[in-house]
Design a protein around this motif. Structure first.
Motif, PDB file in Angstrom:
ATOM      1  N   ALA A 121     -45.076  38.122  63.463  1.00 12.95           N
ATOM      2  CA  ALA A 121     -46.346  37.642  63.996  1.00 12.95           C
ATOM      3  C   ALA A 121     -46.985  36.633  63.047  1.00 12.95           C
ATOM      4  CB  ALA A 121     -47.288  38.821  64.237  1.00 12.95           C
ATOM      5  N   HIS A 122     -46.935  36.940  61.748  1.00 12.91           N
ATOM      6  CA  HIS A 122     -47.517  36.005  60.764  1.00 12.91           C
ATOM      7  C   HIS A 122     -46.750  34.681  60.762  1.00 12.91           C
ATOM      8  CE1 HIS A 122     -49.533  34.584  57.152  1.00 12.91           C
ATOM      9  NE2 HIS A 122     -48.337  34.261  56.679  1.00 12.91           N
ATOM     10  N   LEU A 123     -45.430  34.732  60.807  1.00 16.26           N
ATOM     11  CA  LEU A 123     -44.633  33.506  60.800  1.00 16.26           C
ATOM     12  C   LEU A 123     -44.863  32.700  62.073  1.00 16.26           C
ATOM     13  CD1 LEU A 123     -41.249  34.798  59.303  1.00 16.26           C
ATOM     14  CD2 LEU A 123     -43.123  33.612  58.134  1.00 16.26           C
ATOM     15  N   ALA A 124     -45.057  33.400  63.194  1.00 16.19           N
ATOM     16  CA  ALA A 124     -45.364  32.705  64.445  1.00 16.19           C
ATOM     17  C   ALA A 124     -46.675  31.937  64.322  1.00 16.19           C
ATOM     18  CB  ALA A 124     -45.441  33.703  65.600  1.00 16.19           C
ATOM     19  N   ASP A 125     -47.685  32.584  63.751  1.00 11.27           N
ATOM     20  CA  ASP A 125     -48.983  31.936  63.594  1.00 11.27           C
ATOM     21  C   ASP A 125     -48.928  30.803  62.571  1.00 11.27           C
ATOM     22  OD1 ASP A 125     -50.054  33.665  65.441  1.00 11.27           O
ATOM     23  OD2 ASP A 125     -50.867  35.058  63.953  1.00 11.27           O
ATOM     24  N   ALA A 126     -48.167  31.024  61.497  1.00 12.95           N
ATOM     25  CA  ALA A 126     -48.106  30.020  60.436  1.00 12.95           C
ATOM     26  C   ALA A 126     -47.397  28.751  60.894  1.00 12.95           C
ATOM     27  CB  ALA A 126     -47.400  30.594  59.210  1.00 12.95           C
ATOM     28  N   THR A 127     -46.524  28.854  61.898  1.00 12.71           N
ATOM     29  CA  THR A 127     -45.777  27.682  62.376  1.00 12.71           C
ATOM     30  C   THR A 127     -46.269  27.201  63.737  1.00 12.71           C
ATOM     31  OG1 THR A 127     -44.078  29.150  63.328  1.00 12.71           O
ATOM     32  CG2 THR A 127     -43.698  28.325  61.095  1.00 12.71           C
ATOM     33  N   ASP A 130     -46.346  23.431  64.211  1.00 10.66           N
ATOM     34  CA  ASP A 130     -45.096  22.689  63.990  1.00 10.66           C
ATOM     35  C   ASP A 130     -43.945  23.541  64.490  1.00 10.66           C
ATOM     36  OD1 ASP A 130     -43.107  21.007  63.225  1.00 10.66           O
ATOM     37  OD2 ASP A 130     -43.576  21.020  61.078  1.00 10.66           O
ATOM     38  N   VAL A 131     -43.778  23.572  65.804  1.00  6.08           N
ATOM     39  CA  VAL A 131     -42.753  24.410  66.414  1.00  6.08           C
ATOM     40  C   VAL A 131     -41.358  23.969  65.983  1.00  6.08           C
ATOM     41  CG1 VAL A 131     -41.786  25.207  68.604  1.00  6.08           C
ATOM     42  CG2 VAL A 131     -44.252  24.935  68.359  1.00  6.08           C
ATOM     43  N   ALA A 132     -41.167  22.672  65.741  1.00  6.15           N
ATOM     44  CA  ALA A 132     -39.856  22.180  65.317  1.00  6.15           C
ATOM     45  C   ALA A 132     -39.461  22.771  63.964  1.00  6.15           C
ATOM     46  CB  ALA A 132     -39.864  20.659  65.244  1.00  6.15           C
ATOM     47  N   ALA A 133     -40.459  23.052  63.114  1.00  5.36           N
ATOM     48  CA  ALA A 133     -40.169  23.638  61.795  1.00  5.36           C
ATOM     49  C   ALA A 133     -39.946  25.136  61.878  1.00  5.36           C
ATOM     50  CB  ALA A 133     -41.323  23.351  60.840  1.00  5.36           C
ATOM     51  N   ARG A 134     -40.239  25.711  63.023  1.00  7.52           N
ATOM     52  CA  ARG A 134     -40.125  27.168  63.161  1.00  7.52           C
ATOM     53  C   ARG A 134     -38.685  27.630  62.954  1.00  7.52           C
ATOM     54  NH1 ARG A 134     -43.173  29.117  68.113  1.00  7.52           N
ATOM     55  NH2 ARG A 134     -44.907  29.072  66.642  1.00  7.52           N
ATOM     56  N   GLY A 135     -37.730  26.877  63.466  1.00  8.92           N
ATOM     57  CA  GLY A 135     -36.334  27.256  63.277  1.00  8.92           C
ATOM     58  C   GLY A 135     -35.950  27.309  61.815  1.00  8.92           C
ATOM     59  N   ARG A 136     -36.474  26.370  61.028  1.00  9.18           N
ATOM     60  CA  ARG A 136     -36.187  26.365  59.595  1.00  9.18           C
ATOM     61  C   ARG A 136     -36.794  27.593  58.918  1.00  9.18           C
ATOM     62  NH1 ARG A 136     -37.906  21.770  58.808  1.00  9.18           N
ATOM     63  NH2 ARG A 136     -39.972  22.135  57.913  1.00  9.18           N
ATOM     64  N   VAL A 137     -38.008  27.943  59.308  1.00  6.90           N
ATOM     65  CA  VAL A 137     -38.663  29.115  58.724  1.00  6.90           C
ATOM     66  C   VAL A 137     -37.901  30.383  59.088  1.00  6.90           C
ATOM     67  CG1 VAL A 137     -40.755  30.530  58.803  1.00  6.90           C
ATOM     68  CG2 VAL A 137     -40.940  28.047  58.630  1.00  6.90           C
ATOM     69  N   ALA A 339     -36.321  32.432  66.491  1.00  5.89           N
ATOM     70  CA  ALA A 339     -37.186  31.304  66.835  1.00  5.89           C
ATOM     71  C   ALA A 339     -37.500  31.310  68.319  1.00  5.89           C
ATOM     72  CB  ALA A 339     -36.507  29.991  66.430  1.00  5.89           C
ATOM     73  N   TYR A 340     -36.506  31.625  69.135  1.00  2.00           N
ATOM     74  CA  TYR A 340     -36.707  31.705  70.590  1.00  2.00           C
ATOM     75  C   TYR A 340     -37.684  32.826  70.937  1.00  2.00           C
ATOM     76  CZ  TYR A 340     -35.291  31.392  75.522  1.00  2.00           C
ATOM     77  OH  TYR A 340     -35.271  31.213  76.888  1.00  2.00           O
ATOM     78  N   LEU A 341     -37.511  33.986  70.281  1.00  5.89           N
ATOM     79  CA  LEU A 341     -38.414  35.113  70.531  1.00  5.89           C
ATOM     80  C   LEU A 341     -39.848  34.737  70.191  1.00  5.89           C
ATOM     81  CD1 LEU A 341     -39.058  38.119  71.065  1.00  5.89           C
ATOM     82  CD2 LEU A 341     -38.435  38.563  68.676  1.00  5.89           C
ATOM     83  N   VAL A 342     -40.043  34.092  69.051  1.00  5.55           N
ATOM     84  CA  VAL A 342     -41.397  33.700  68.642  1.00  5.55           C
ATOM     85  C   VAL A 342     -41.961  32.657  69.602  1.00  5.55           C
ATOM     86  CG1 VAL A 342     -42.724  32.579  66.828  1.00  5.55           C
ATOM     87  CG2 VAL A 342     -41.046  34.319  66.233  1.00  5.55           C
ATOM     88  N   ASP A 343     -41.116  31.731  70.075  1.00  3.11           N
ATOM     89  CA  ASP A 343     -41.570  30.763  71.074  1.00  3.11           C
ATOM     90  C   ASP A 343     -42.084  31.462  72.330  1.00  3.11           C
ATOM     91  OD1 ASP A 343     -40.877  28.649  69.460  1.00  3.11           O
ATOM     92  OD2 ASP A 343     -38.966  28.252  70.464  1.00  3.11           O
ATOM     93  N   VAL A 344     -41.347  32.485  72.751  1.00  2.53           N
ATOM     94  CA  VAL A 344     -41.656  33.166  74.013  1.00  2.53           C
ATOM     95  C   VAL A 344     -42.835  34.121  73.862  1.00  2.53           C
ATOM     96  CG1 VAL A 344     -40.773  34.773  75.745  1.00  2.53           C
ATOM     97  CG2 VAL A 344     -39.294  32.989  74.830  1.00  2.53           C
ATOM     98  N   GLY A 411     -42.117  23.741  71.981  1.00  2.97           N
ATOM     99  CA  GLY A 411     -41.972  25.169  72.196  1.00  2.97           C
ATOM    100  C   GLY A 411     -42.209  25.575  73.624  1.00  2.97           C
ATOM    101  N   GLU A 412     -42.131  24.647  74.575  1.00  2.57           N
ATOM    102  CA  GLU A 412     -42.347  24.947  75.974  1.00  2.57           C
ATOM    103  C   GLU A 412     -41.007  25.124  76.671  1.00  2.57           C
ATOM    104  OE1 GLU A 412     -44.566  21.595  77.194  1.00  2.57           O
ATOM    105  OE2 GLU A 412     -46.450  22.268  76.291  1.00  2.57           O
ATOM    106  N   PHE A 413     -41.050  25.633  77.910  1.00  2.00           N
ATOM    107  CA  PHE A 413     -39.834  25.887  78.636  1.00  2.00           C
ATOM    108  C   PHE A 413     -39.653  24.840  79.723  1.00  2.00           C
ATOM    109  CE2 PHE A 413     -40.845  29.733  76.543  1.00  2.00           C
ATOM    110  CZ  PHE A 413     -39.621  30.198  76.137  1.00  2.00           C
ATOM    111  N   SER A 414     -38.419  24.306  79.748  1.00  2.00           N
ATOM    112  CA  SER A 414     -38.148  23.222  80.678  1.00  2.00           C
ATOM    113  C   SER A 414     -37.733  23.727  82.043  1.00  2.00           C
ATOM    114  CB  SER A 414     -37.033  22.322  80.111  1.00  2.00           C
ATOM    115  OG  SER A 414     -35.874  23.080  79.832  1.00  2.00           O
TER     116      SER A 414
END
Length: 418
Positions: A121-127, A130-137, A339-344, A411-414
């Protein structure tokens, strides 16, 4: 810049926590073995029972702690979990009472359950910006988990050899250090808690009702079942009795397996770092599918190596090179899935419960993989583990095809139902 340093501190704290957790588990084995040598009525059955207690409490507590993530700050939960882990570890080394052993391991399981949902939850909020950087985190997050697995037993062995039961106190200090880093690293609030926080059962119902979370559960279970299968059985396969027709079975000493495990961890870690860069440029689903293909590659190479008796070292070396590349490709499954879970689930009303459910599924997958591998390896040995791993890799690859693609920038769904 300050936010980046704090995020680094949080990831470092998680690495220390994982190392302390793995070291504590190994110290339990060393301590019980020492007690047995000195005439105490302890045996492998007690060690197994203590493991069941720790893992059982972690599984049972994962979802409730996920719900608490939506009500309490990640800082409170993370620091509290680190301190509770330190107390649990210290208790184990202070007594020879079996009842205290069980109480200590139960506390350690509860502490482990509190970390996953709160940290995600903290990492989701911290990123969030910058959703693109979320995968790196998430890749760095996976790297901290790997560090715990790779270094925990080593720390425990060195500590026990040097100071025996005082090693429990050393591990407790590591827990406290992790708590301090969590305290400082989570000082900046990124709170995105929704105005309406559902109750535990309502949150579970809402999370399960989202088809995308149900679909993600299948590849997540498959990936963790593969991990449980190999981590549980590979040492026995490589160091046990020799089996005709399977070149790798029983061929190695314990020391050699240790070096092989270190080499695997280095390759896997390198792959995770590379995936941290790649995930900023491709969708999470495509990354997971490519990583599952990498798992197919590792299984094929391992099968060939297990049939390589009589081969030249040149040919075997060529297979090893391909195997090393496949390991790095395979390493992308967990960071892409997280990263997908946090996006969703990162901002839904049932966010914490969803992350708690996935922490539960992680443990469940590991347990199922261990059991599945035991059944297959009993008669088929290493080939049985490869068969189970292939089945799970095919299942994971197929299940990821049912997931809607994500836009890696926003981070949106196409497409597809969320």
């Amino acid at each position: 810049m300050d936010g980046r340093w704090r995020l680094t501190a949080v990831l470092l704290a998680n690495a220390l926590l994982r190392i302390a957790n793995a070291a504590g588990g190994a110290l339990v084995g060393f301590y019980l073995a020492w007690l047995a040598v000195h005439g105490r009525a302890v045996d492998a059955a007690l060690l197994g029972a203590l493991g069941v207690v720790a893992n059982g409490f972690e599984l049972v507590a994962a979802v409730p702690f996920g719900a608490l993530t939506d009500r309490l700050s990640p800082r409170f939960l993370l620091v509290g979990a680190a301190l509770l882990g330190g107390v649990a570890t210290q208790l184990f080394g202070m007594t020879g009472l079996v009842l205290v052993f069980f109480f200590s391991r139960a506390l350690e399981g509860v502490a482990a359950a509190a970390v996953g949902p709160a940290l995600l939850a903290h990492l989701a909020d911290a990123t969030h910006a910058d959703v693109a950087a979320r995968g790196r985190v998430m890749s760095y997050f996976e790297l901290t988990v790997l560090a715990g697995l790779a270094l925990g037993t080593l720390v425990a062995g060195m500590g026990w050899a040097a100071v025996q039961t005082l090693a429990f106190s050393v591990v407790a200090v590591v827990y406290v250090l992790a708590g301090g880093l969590f305290y400082w690293g989570t000082a900046v609030s990124f709170s995105h808690t929704p105005p309406h926080v559902p109750g535990l059962f309502e949150g579970i119902k809402q999370a399960i009702s989202r088809s995308i979370l149900r679909r993600l559960a299948v590849p997540w279970l498959a990936a963790n079942a593969v991990a449980g299968l190999w981590f549980t059985h590979i040492v026995f396969q490589l160091t046990g009795p020799r089996i005709s027709g399977q070149y790798l079975v029983g061929r190695f000493t314990a020391r050699e397996v240790g070096w092989l495990s270190l080499a695997y961890a280095v390759l896997f870690g390198a792959g995770v770092v590379i995936w941290g860069v790649v995930l900023a440029h491709i969708s999470r689903v495509r990354a997971m599918r490519i990583a599952f293909l990498g798992m197919w590659g590792t299984n094929l190479c391992f099968y060939l190596l297990n049939r390589s008796e009589g081969w030249s070292w040149v040919v075997r070396g060529g297979v090893l090179v391909v195997y090393a590349v496949a390991i790095m490709v395979q390493s992308g499954i967990t960071p892409a899935a997280l990263a997908y879970l946090v996006d969703v689930a990162g901002y839904g009303a049932e966010r914490g419960v969803a992350m708690g459910i996935y922490s539960f599924l992680l443990g469940l997958g590991t347990v199922l993989g261990a059991g599945f591998g035991g059944v297959l390896a009993r008669d088929l040995w290493l080939d049985g583990l490869l068969l189970g791993s292939v089945v799970l890799a095919v299942l994971g690859y197929w299940a990821t095809g049912l997931l809607p693609q994500t836009n890696v920038v926003r981070g949106e769904f196409s497409s597809g139902e969320v």
